[in-house]
Design a protein around this motif. Structure first.
Motif, PDB file in Angstrom:
ATOM      1  N   GLN A   1      -8.347   3.991   1.521  1.00 43.23           N
ATOM      2  CA  GLN A   1      -7.056   3.900   2.215  1.00 43.23           C
ATOM      3  C   GLN A   1      -5.751   3.762   1.244  1.00 43.23           C
ATOM      4  O   GLN A   1      -4.725   4.071   1.391  1.00 43.23           O
ATOM      5  N   GLY A   2      -6.221   3.133  -0.190  1.00 42.38           N
ATOM      6  CA  GLY A   2      -4.910   2.959  -1.106  1.00 42.38           C
ATOM      7  C   GLY A   2      -4.538   4.173  -1.623  1.00 42.38           C
ATOM      8  O   GLY A   2      -3.546   4.700  -2.071  1.00 42.38           O
ATOM      9  N   ILE A   3      -5.686   5.533  -1.536  1.00 45.98           N
ATOM     10  CA  ILE A   3      -5.347   6.718  -2.226  1.00 45.98           C
ATOM     11  C   ILE A   3      -4.253   7.425  -1.297  1.00 45.98           C
ATOM     12  O   ILE A   3      -3.391   8.255  -1.644  1.00 45.98           O
ATOM     13  N   GLU A   4      -4.530   7.215   0.075  1.00 47.47           N
ATOM     14  CA  GLU A   4      -3.688   7.944   1.068  1.00 47.47           C
ATOM     15  C   GLU A   4      -2.112   7.226   1.012  1.00 47.47           C
ATOM     16  O   GLU A   4      -1.272   8.049   1.465  1.00 47.47           O
ATOM     17  N   GLU A   5      -1.787   6.038   0.409  1.00 50.13           N
ATOM     18  CA  GLU A   5      -0.628   5.352   0.191  1.00 50.13           C
ATOM     19  C   GLU A   5       0.055   5.381  -1.056  1.00 50.13           C
ATOM     20  O   GLU A   5      -0.317   4.515  -1.879  1.00 50.13           O
ATOM     21  N   PRO A   6       0.707   6.372  -1.511  1.00 49.54           N
ATOM     22  CA  PRO A   6       1.306   6.432  -2.876  1.00 49.54           C
ATOM     23  C   PRO A   6       2.087   4.946  -3.081  1.00 49.54           C
ATOM     24  O   PRO A   6       2.836   4.553  -2.457  1.00 49.54           O
ATOM     25  N   SER A   7       1.906   4.673  -4.429  1.00 50.24           N
ATOM     26  CA  SER A   7       2.474   3.329  -4.706  1.00 50.24           C
ATOM     27  C   SER A   7       2.213   1.781  -4.029  1.00 50.24           C
ATOM     28  O   SER A   7       2.772   0.930  -4.153  1.00 50.24           O
ATOM     29  N   SER A   8       0.935   2.123  -3.335  1.00 46.67           N
ATOM     30  CA  SER A   8       0.535   1.025  -2.609  1.00 46.67           C
ATOM     31  C   SER A   8      -0.049   0.175  -3.628  1.00 46.67           C
ATOM     32  O   SER A   8      -0.691   0.427  -4.585  1.00 46.67           O
ATOM     33  N   SER A   9      -0.465  -1.288  -3.091  1.00 42.73           N
ATOM     34  CA  SER A   9      -0.961  -2.305  -3.996  1.00 42.73           C
ATOM     35  C   SER A   9      -1.809  -3.100  -3.024  1.00 42.73           C
ATOM     36  O   SER A   9      -1.443  -3.602  -1.932  1.00 42.73           O
ATOM     37  N   GLU A  10      -3.158  -3.204  -3.253  1.00 42.73           N
ATOM     38  CA  GLU A  10      -4.073  -3.858  -2.619  1.00 42.73           C
ATOM     39  C   GLU A  10      -4.795  -4.923  -3.348  1.00 42.73           C
ATOM     40  O   GLU A  10      -5.123  -4.758  -4.650  1.00 42.73           O
ATOM     41  N   ARG A  11      -5.190  -6.166  -3.101  1.00 44.08           N
ATOM     42  CA  ARG A  11      -6.031  -7.075  -3.512  1.00 44.08           C
ATOM     43  C   ARG A  11      -7.209  -7.233  -2.790  1.00 44.08           C
ATOM     44  O   ARG A  11      -7.356  -7.343  -1.553  1.00 44.08           O
ATOM     45  N   GLU A  12      -8.180  -7.225  -3.439  1.00 44.58           N
ATOM     46  CA  GLU A  12      -9.783  -7.492  -3.084  1.00 44.58           C
ATOM     47  C   GLU A  12     -10.808  -8.423  -3.941  1.00 44.58           C
ATOM     48  O   GLU A  12     -10.392  -8.553  -5.375  1.00 44.58           O
ATOM     49  N   GLU A  13     -11.452  -9.033  -3.378  1.00 44.94           N
ATOM     50  CA  GLU A  13     -12.540 -10.003  -4.091  1.00 44.94           C
ATOM     51  C   GLU A  13     -13.962  -9.559  -3.730  1.00 44.94           C
ATOM     52  O   GLU A  13     -14.163  -9.072  -2.523  1.00 44.94           O
ATOM     53  N   TYR A  14     -14.745  -9.172  -4.759  1.00 49.76           N
ATOM     54  CA  TYR A  14     -16.030  -8.767  -4.723  1.00 49.76           C
ATOM     55  C   TYR A  14     -16.967  -8.951  -5.803  1.00 49.76           C
ATOM     56  O   TYR A  14     -16.582  -9.876  -6.809  1.00 49.76           O
ATOM     57  N   ARG A  15     -18.259  -8.539  -5.806  1.00 48.87           N
ATOM     58  CA  ARG A  15     -18.879  -8.931  -6.937  1.00 48.87           C
ATOM     59  C   ARG A  15     -19.068  -7.662  -7.728  1.00 48.87           C
ATOM     60  O   ARG A  15     -19.355  -6.605  -7.267  1.00 48.87           O
ATOM     61  N   ILE A  16     -19.353  -7.840  -9.010  1.00 50.47           N
ATOM     62  CA  ILE A  16     -19.581  -6.555  -9.950  1.00 50.47           C
ATOM     63  C   ILE A  16     -20.696  -7.157 -10.862  1.00 50.47           C
ATOM     64  O   ILE A  16     -20.689  -8.031 -11.364  1.00 50.47           O
ATOM     65  N   ARG A  17     -21.447  -6.163 -11.525  1.00 50.97           N
ATOM     66  CA  ARG A  17     -22.557  -6.298 -12.355  1.00 50.97           C
ATOM     67  C   ARG A  17     -22.122  -6.244 -13.828  1.00 50.97           C
ATOM     68  O   ARG A  17     -21.160  -5.410 -14.157  1.00 50.97           O
ATOM     69  N   ASP A  18     -22.488  -7.160 -14.688  1.00 56.21           N
ATOM     70  CA  ASP A  18     -22.294  -7.048 -15.902  1.00 56.21           C
ATOM     71  C   ASP A  18     -23.353  -6.600 -16.727  1.00 56.21           C
ATOM     72  O   ASP A  18     -24.462  -5.936 -16.036  1.00 56.21           O
ATOM     73  N   ALA A  19     -23.125  -6.378 -18.204  1.00 55.46           N
ATOM     74  CA  ALA A  19     -24.104  -5.680 -18.823  1.00 55.46           C
ATOM     75  C   ALA A  19     -25.708  -6.287 -18.981  1.00 55.46           C
ATOM     76  O   ALA A  19     -26.467  -5.734 -19.080  1.00 55.46           O
ATOM     77  N   ASP A  20     -25.468  -7.632 -18.517  1.00 54.28           N
ATOM     78  CA  ASP A  20     -27.034  -8.423 -18.411  1.00 54.28           C
ATOM     79  C   ASP A  20     -27.744  -8.177 -17.149  1.00 54.28           C
ATOM     80  O   ASP A  20     -28.808  -8.660 -16.719  1.00 54.28           O
ATOM     81  N   GLY A  21     -26.974  -7.617 -16.119  1.00 51.80           N
ATOM     82  CA  GLY A  21     -27.625  -7.292 -15.008  1.00 51.80           C
ATOM     83  C   GLY A  21     -27.136  -8.580 -14.143  1.00 51.80           C
ATOM     84  O   GLY A  21     -27.559  -8.488 -12.754  1.00 51.80           O
ATOM     85  N   GLU A  22     -26.138  -9.574 -14.322  1.00 54.13           N
ATOM     86  CA  GLU A  22     -25.891 -10.382 -13.629  1.00 54.13           C
ATOM     87  C   GLU A  22     -24.491 -10.044 -12.770  1.00 54.13           C
ATOM     88  O   GLU A  22     -24.003  -9.298 -13.068  1.00 54.13           O
TER      89      GLU A  22
END
Length: 691
Positions: free
Chosen positions: A414-435
């Motif tokens: 959705q952000g790609i279709e809207e130039p100069s758009s700004s979005e905020r999201e919360e999610y989980r991401i994996r670190d180097a230890d797999g956590e």
């Protein structure tokens, strides 16, 4: 047709035809070599000048060779056109060359054409002999020469052409005075090419010429042609023209430097001179670029390029950085233009931002429109344990938790279709230890920005914050459970006790019944206050601009105020959760009536940094003012000790500070300092919107 060939006239005619060849050659050379520059007024005027010279010299030669009056008049007509073209072209060239192209409008061309057109009509029609009073032939040294006397219009016409040439000389003299070395040589050459024919024509007009007043003006064009040839070959007459140089080049912030095929400096502007110890322009012109600016030699050797090379120059105060570009000045291979842009400050800013990004605790990531990581800030090592280079060229979503991946991919699309758009999201991401770590990302689409060409992700590790939030939710659940116990398990027995009390009143007359009822009411009040604290506490909903006067009057109606009076003074709104603000006011009003009596006077007023609520009751002793806001603190039998504690929690939830002091009339005063900035901004916005 009869022609005259005499030894006296042939050498002169030969010089005239030589002048035709020179002028014609310069015309052909200019049109062929400067084809792409024919739109420039200087080039067009130079072509017109040489065409006029060729016409004038050739026509005058043919007039000398002819014998009859009618033939001579015919060639004089062609010479007339050539002379006009020479004068007008010379004027146009001088005006454009000196940087005054704004004067060359259609109106100017029309004004310049009026006199020549009138003169030409009078010349060809001989109307009332206004141009020439007499036209005949006379034999001088065995030559048949034209013999004519100018009329008033003829004299005006000659003076008009002289005037154009004098004006041309004036423009050129001004250029010589203001220009640097290379332009002075050019302008001087053009001035000489004007001055020599003008002098010869003045000699003819004053009838001071030899052999029956022979006109040497066309012969003088041989000198002009030679001067033009030298000016073009040696001084780049058509390569470097100072059009608006003072307004454009000299005042450019970027450096401007012209060198020839021998790497000699031909021109510089102030921006370059300021980087050289010797600020004398004349001392720079003609010197080898290696001696003047040795730092650019490497770039000069590489030749013209559209790329920008960078050099460092040590000045007296600091080292400066320049971007240098080499360009051809024209189609001529001999001259090159060096453009130098000072990027010292820009480089410093870039270094500063780079240092900020590299030392930031947040993750700065740039991904392309396919989600592939093109840049990863060094902070990824500290935050996630990844080396930045190990993340580049990998798809960003492969590090996102599977349960969040589809949502994040959708937000990205959705952000790609809207130039100069700004979005905020919360999610989980994996670190180097797999956590799995909780992160918050603000993404901004800058694919259309040529300096970024990507989507910028600013990611913050919020794992610890999420842990605290989960802990708070757990405690809130416990509080909710406690509130349920209070509400159900305490109120049920209380209801039963109240029922038995009513039955006892009907069956037994006892003086303690009222005390029992008072105790039941007190328990009911305590249960209500405890539920407020347990279920709402500091929780603040959406804030808005609240009308203080309206809110105070509404809260006053929710309280049993008896004979108490209320005064409200408000000149500004308060940004607050309206429901909690009403609750705060209600508790303060109850406290005032409880301690000040049913006839207490209550005053609510807004001030510069917030508002206050005061009464004229007995007030609060100084030693007790710190404790009145604590849970359970009360000095009356009817009080629960929770009312002012609730006020304190509501103020704290809004981010307000509260101070308990003495009122104007000796009663209690509660002062609240709010965040006034949002209020001020809201008022300004309203003022702007209302005009």
């Amino acid at each position: 047709m009869t022609w005259q060939y005499t030894p006296e006239i042939l050498p002169y005619v030969g010089v005239l035809f030589l002048s035709v060849l020179l002028a014609g050659g310069l015309t052909v050379y200019t049109v062929v070599v400067w084809t792409d520059a024919m739109h420039q007024p200087t080039v067009r005027a130079f072509v017109g000048l040489n065409v006029g010279c060729a016409l004038w010299a050739g026509a005058y030669a043919m007039q000398l060779l002819s014998v009859t009056v009618s033939t001579k008049r015919g060639w004089l007509t062609v010479a007339f056109l050539g002379a006009v073209l020479v004068s007008v072209s010379c004027f146009t060239f001088a005006v454009a060359y000196s940087g005054n192209e704004r004067l060359l409008s259609r109106r100017t061309a029309l004004v310049l054409a009026i006199e020549p057109i009138v003169a030409f009509v009078l010349f060809t029609t001989q109307y009332r002999n206004l141009y020439t009073q007499r036209v005949d032939t006379a034999v001088v040294s065995d030559l048949v020469m034209i013999d004519r006397t100018f009329g008033p219009m003829g004299i005006v016409h000659v003076l008009y052409l002289y005037g154009l040439l004098v004006l041309s000389a004036g423009f050129l003299l001004r250029t010589i005075y203001r220009a640097n070395h290379v332009y002075r040589m050019q302008a001087s050459a053009v001035l000489l090419s004007i001055f020599v024919p003008l002098l010869a024509n003045v000699v003819w007009f004053l009838e001071l010429g030899p052999m029956g007043n022979l006109d040497f003006t066309p012969v003088a064009f041989v000198v002009s042609g030679l001067v033009y040839a030298v000016a073009i070959s040696q001084h780049q007459l058509l390569d470097v023209v100072p059009v608006a140089r003072t307004a454009v080049v000299e005042n450019m912030r970027d450096g401007f430097l012209v060198i020839d095929e021998t790497n000699r400096v031909r021109d510089v502007n102030a921006a370059v001179r300021s980087q050289i110890a010797d600020d004398d322009n004349e001392s720079i012109i003609g010197r080898d670029i290696a001696a003047v600016f040795p730092e650019v030699m490497r770039i000069v050797r590489d030749g013209p390029s559209t790329d920008h090379a960078q050099i460092a120059v040590d000045s007296s105060d600091r080292r400066r950085l320049f971007e240098v570009q080499v360009q051809r000045l024209s189609n001529d291979e001999r001259f090159r233009l060096l453009l130098l842009r000072d990027v010292t400050d820009q480089h410093a800013v870039e270094q500063r931002y780079q240092a900020l990004i590299e030392n930031a605790s947040d993750l700065i990531t740039v991904i392309d429109d396919n989600g592939v990581i093109r840049y990863q800030s060094p902070s990824s090592t500290n935050v996630l344990g990844y080396d930045p280079s190990a993340l580049e060229d990998r798809n960003y979503t492969e590090f996102v938790h599977p349960d969040d991946r589809e949502r994040i991919a959708g937000a990205f699309s959705q952000g790609i279709e809207e130039p100069s758009s700004s979005e905020r999201e919360e999610y989980r991401i994996r670190d180097a230890d797999g956590e799995w770590r909780d992160v918050e990302t603000v993404g901004r689409n800058l694919l259309d920005d040529p300096f970024v060409d990507g989507v910028v992700l600013n990611t913050r590790d919020v794992t610890e914050r999420k842990k605290r939030e989960r802990e708070i939710r757990r405690k809130n659940d416990q509080l909710e459970e406690f509130a349920g116990v209070v509400s159900h398990d305490l109120r049920n027995p209380l209801t039963i006790a109240q029922g038995y009390l009513e039955a006892a009143r009907d069956a037994v007359d006892c003086e303690y019944h009222d005390d029992i009822e008072f105790a039941h009411d007190r328990i009911e009040t305590i249960i209500g206050d405890v539920l407020v604290l347990a279920r709402e506490g500091q929780a603040i909903g959406e804030t808005e601009r609240v009308d203080v006067e309206q809110a105070v009057e509404q809260a006053w109606t929710h309280v049993d105020t008896g004979e108490a009076s209320l005064t409200v003074v408000s000149d500004r709104p308060i940004v607050a959760d309206e429901d909690r603000f009403l609750q705060l006011l209600e508790n303060l009003f109850r406290n005032a009536i409880e301690h000040g009596g049913s006839d207490v006077n209550v005053r609510v007023e807004t001030v510069a940094d917030g508002f206050f609520v005061e009464d004229d009751g007995p007030g609060i002793p100084a030693d007790d003012r710190r404790d009145v806001l604590k849970y359970g603190y009360t000095k009356t039998e009817a009080g629960t000790g929770f009312g002012l504690a609730i006020v304190s929690r509501i103020a704290e939830g809004h981010g307000w500070s509260i101070r308990v002091t003495e009122g104007t009339d000796g009663g209690a005063r509660f002062e609240f300092v709010t965040d006034s900035q949002p209020i001020t901004e809201s008022l300004e916005e309203d003022a702007l919107s209302n005009g």
